[in-house]
Design a protein around this motif. Sequence first.
Motif, short mmCIF file in Angstrom:
data_model
loop_
_atom_site.label_atom_id
_atom_site.label_comp_id
_atom_site.label_asym_id
_atom_site.label_seq_id
_atom_site.Cartn_x
_atom_site.Cartn_y
_atom_site.Cartn_z
N ASP A 148 0.81 -1.23 0.00
CA ASP A 148 0.00 0.00 0.00
C ASP A 148 0.84 1.27 0.00
OD1 ASP A 148 -2.57 -1.03 -0.14
OD2 ASP A 148 -2.63 -1.43 2.00
N ASN A 163 6.41 6.60 -1.64
CA ASN A 163 6.55 7.06 -0.26
C ASN A 163 7.36 6.07 0.56
OD1 ASN A 163 3.27 8.14 -0.76
ND2 ASN A 163 4.96 9.53 -0.41
N PRO A 216 6.84 10.22 3.63
CA PRO A 216 5.39 10.48 3.51
C PRO A 216 5.05 11.79 2.82
CG PRO A 216 6.11 10.70 5.79
CD PRO A 216 7.26 10.14 5.03
N PHE A 270 2.82 1.99 2.00
CA PHE A 270 2.58 2.34 3.41
C PHE A 270 3.68 1.79 4.30
CE2 PHE A 270 -0.17 1.73 7.31
CZ PHE A 270 -0.37 3.06 7.55
N ILE A 308 4.30 4.76 7.15
CA ILE A 308 4.42 6.21 6.95
C ILE A 308 3.51 7.01 7.86
CG2 ILE A 308 5.25 6.12 4.57
CD1 ILE A 308 2.40 6.54 3.65
N ASP A 327 6.55 13.10 0.30
CA ASP A 327 6.97 13.09 -1.10
C ASP A 327 8.04 14.14 -1.37
OD1 ASP A 327 6.90 12.13 -3.70
OD2 ASP A 327 5.51 13.70 -4.36
#
Lengths: 419, 195
Positions: A133, A202, A179, A135, A151, A181
């Motif tokens: 994800d 990310n 996170p 994530f 993140i 970017d």
Amino acid sequence: MNELDLPPAPPLPAEVRERALQTVLAGLDAPPRQRRPFLLAAAAAAVVVTLLVTTTFALSGFGPGERPPPRVASIPHGIVGWPLSDGSDKSFVDRCGNAVEHSDQSQFYGPPDEWKVTSAVGTGALETDVIIDDFFACLLTPGATIFSENIASASAGTPIPGNVSVTRMAPGKLVFLNPDDRRLIVGPRSNPDKASEIKDANVAFYDINDDEAPEMIQVQVIDRRTGETLYDGPLPEPEDATRYVDRELPKRTGSPDDAVLDACIAKAPTHVFSDPGSWVPFGRHEIEGAPPLLIARVGDVGVGFCELDPPATDLPDYYRAFDGFPLPPLDDPTRAKMVRWAHPTGPDPFAIIRIPPKVVRAEMLATPENGEPRTVECSVLDDLAVCSMDRPPESDNVYRYTYTTYESMDPQSPGLSVE
Amino acid sequence: MTTSEGAVRLPAPPGEAELWAAAQRGDRAAFTALYHQHAAAVWSQAYRLTVTLPAAEDVLAATFLTAWRRRGDVRLVDGTALPWLLTVASNEARTDWRRTTRHKRLKLRVGPPPDVSDHADTVVASLDDRRRLHQVIAAIAELPTGQREAVALCLVAEVSHADAARALGISEVTLRSRIHRARTRLRTLLPEEVR
């Protein structure tokens, strides 16, 4: 005003409220609006780069000639679990999810059945870098699942100014969490030309190359909107990711070959083998006329080799480094199966074959298109046979290889074809 | 009511569950009561995502028609279906937006659009503002479904994360992840608009 600065709506005019209600009530008995069915286009793009080595297996009944006695290894290696993953996203999610749920942090990751794999890249012999994800990251090794913080976590990894953080997944493998970017540029300080920007993610893995000690890595964090450099300095000491041992692998027994194997693995790039200690020396393949090999295993799932005295070549250094790969099961419990044909065009080609339990002897017949066929004896190392050519193949010749296995040491016993 | 995060915590109107239960049995009076209960909030969401009064009215009606057809699927959060209705409204607004966009493209092929003012002109003061709003809505409309629904509920309607997650039937962590990814995407498309 909301975050997107969309304008506030005017109050619902009474006449609009009433008109819309009448529209609704008039439509309650109407059939549902016709919707065009979705056309689901599934595009699967697979780029497979395969080095094809054509080897012909055929029935052969030739008897043995003069040969050295075969060696038999008896190092325990039985573990369950082939395949470690079937390569599907679900298998990656299942394994990562199992690791996260066995930690005390599972509430911060959400239920695994809602996870989707953002990317999964096979690295090294038996490892997969997985991002879930965009994530968090998950590294799957034969014996362990290592996962980063995510993140949304306030204490993710080692912080770097600019709201970036870094986590060590393995000695040669980092994960950056970015996170916001930011522009994130990472590379060796001594060679800025080799620095690269981590884009469109990310969460990203970063493999430490063998010429990059972690303390020599430079990190740059730049605000995309303002162009302001938020950090430009050395990589901070990364925190270790969470490691979950999800299977017990056979351990080393203190063999003198441990150090030999470690030295050989150390010649490979650091990120290729995240857990070098999981490789256990399994036996040596030593025949006259070919470089000796040290064979190593990761239980029942991986096999690798190291050339102990490789011939002088102009091939790169990694030619002399340890090479490992998955060990497939036998499709047919009575028939041998080719595992790896190593250095097929080099000066010292050899084959590693998985053999049925009762096989005690194996041979390889090399039949050149022009010239006389030659037979070489293979080493039998428990459920593996290793067969080396005793001389380099002629570069202008084409060879056909035939493998034969025997269940008896009796020279008159019939061989079993390998197809 | 506002939480510490600034998000609206939705009240739980008494009796809404009973009204939905009655609507599910075909009770139109109950459904009309539900309409009056939520029409203003749905209108607000519809307007924000269409920026014109006629389109918002269409979306308002379409939302409740869809709600009637799908009343068996309604998802109550703390006793109210409002987050679910807002999600339906957001999807209807996107459908309307894309239909309108196609229509506008067709008109551009046959000639300049007529200079017709509408009520929206009183709200959107300048052409630049209108263009900006259209860019924002177009960018939202192009997000993947999961992210778009999360944005519509949390960033547009300002529903709390907890309520939005329950309305969408996902975990709060997943919701936050989707919002994060949507923000990243929107920031790429609209660097001036997304903080």
